[in-house]
Design a protein around this motif. Structure first.
Motif: not given
Length: 233
Positions: A149-154, A188-196
């Protein structure tokens, strides 16, 4: 081995000993499939079903398994459950199956499932074992959904996008477009966004745990002071 209370099992699975937030397990599917909340929900529910059924089966046959072969037996049972879930998704939720792809079979190697089977289900009765699998599965699912949800929202300005395609027509009620004209944040959609996002969630949990610990300490101090005053009187 004495069984913990049901309240303790829930607290451990949902928060204190959460698969991701405390044990730091199952990070591969967590970071790979959480581009949307819908994908996270689908992966979480699949893992939850495997956890509950695997814990139940291992608890039922724990007296028949010798220590020398317990790990291979556990893996075979988990693999059988994952195969059934994989076939079910392919038949009834094919869109979700295509999105999750290889990560469904990889549930077999999920250390969180094997760890709970080994450390809990193989030593406890059936009902507590099933509840432990449910608690751990729900704990894993909420982290997947929150991160997605965080990655999709932002990242895209939506929540649970295309949930109806993945989970069925009933899921259309949870689809939301928060920012209609939002261009999105690709990072945020890319892999670095998941780590952040995961790092921010872990930091948030640490802060909450610290605040709760301080409140418990303050409450204990107040109780001790009141007891001392009563004793003095």
């Amino acid at each position: 081995m004495s069984s913990p209370s049901y309240k303790e099992i829930w607290a451990e699975g949902l928060w204190h000993n959460n698969v991701v937030m405390s044990q730091m397990l199952a990070l591969c599917p967590l970071l790979a499939v959480t581009t949307t909340a819908s994908n996270g929900l689908g992966m979480g529910l699949a893992s939850l079903v495997v956890m509950v059924i695997s814990n139940m089966l291992v608890s039922m046959i724990r007296g028949l398994i010798t220590p020398q072969v317990r790990i291979p037996v556990f893996i075979v049972l988990i693999a059988a459950m994952v195969t059934m879930v994989d076939m079910f998704l392919n038949a009834w939720m094919h869109e979700l199956y295509k999105v999750l792809g290889l990560f469904i079979p990889l549930i077999v190697t999920n250390c969180a499932i094997l760890g709970r089977v080994e450390s809990f289900a193989s030593k406890q009765r059936v009902l507590p074992s099933m509840l432990d699998g449910l608690a751990m599965g729900v704990g894993f699912t909420w982290v997947l959904v929150m991160l997605g949800a965080l990655r999709e929202f932002f990242g895209a300005g939506t929540l649970f996008a295309d949930a109806s395609l993945l989970l069925g027509n009933w899921a259309s009620v949870i689809e939301m477009t928060v920012f209609p004209d939002y261009g999105g944040t690709l990072l945020l959609i890319l892999p670095p966004g998941a780590f952040i996002c995961l790092g921010l969630m872990l930091a948030g949990k640490r802060v909450i745990d610290r605040v709760l610990e301080q409140r418990r300490a303050a409450s204990a101090t107040e109780d001790n002071n009141e007891a001392s005053l009563e004793g003095a009187v």
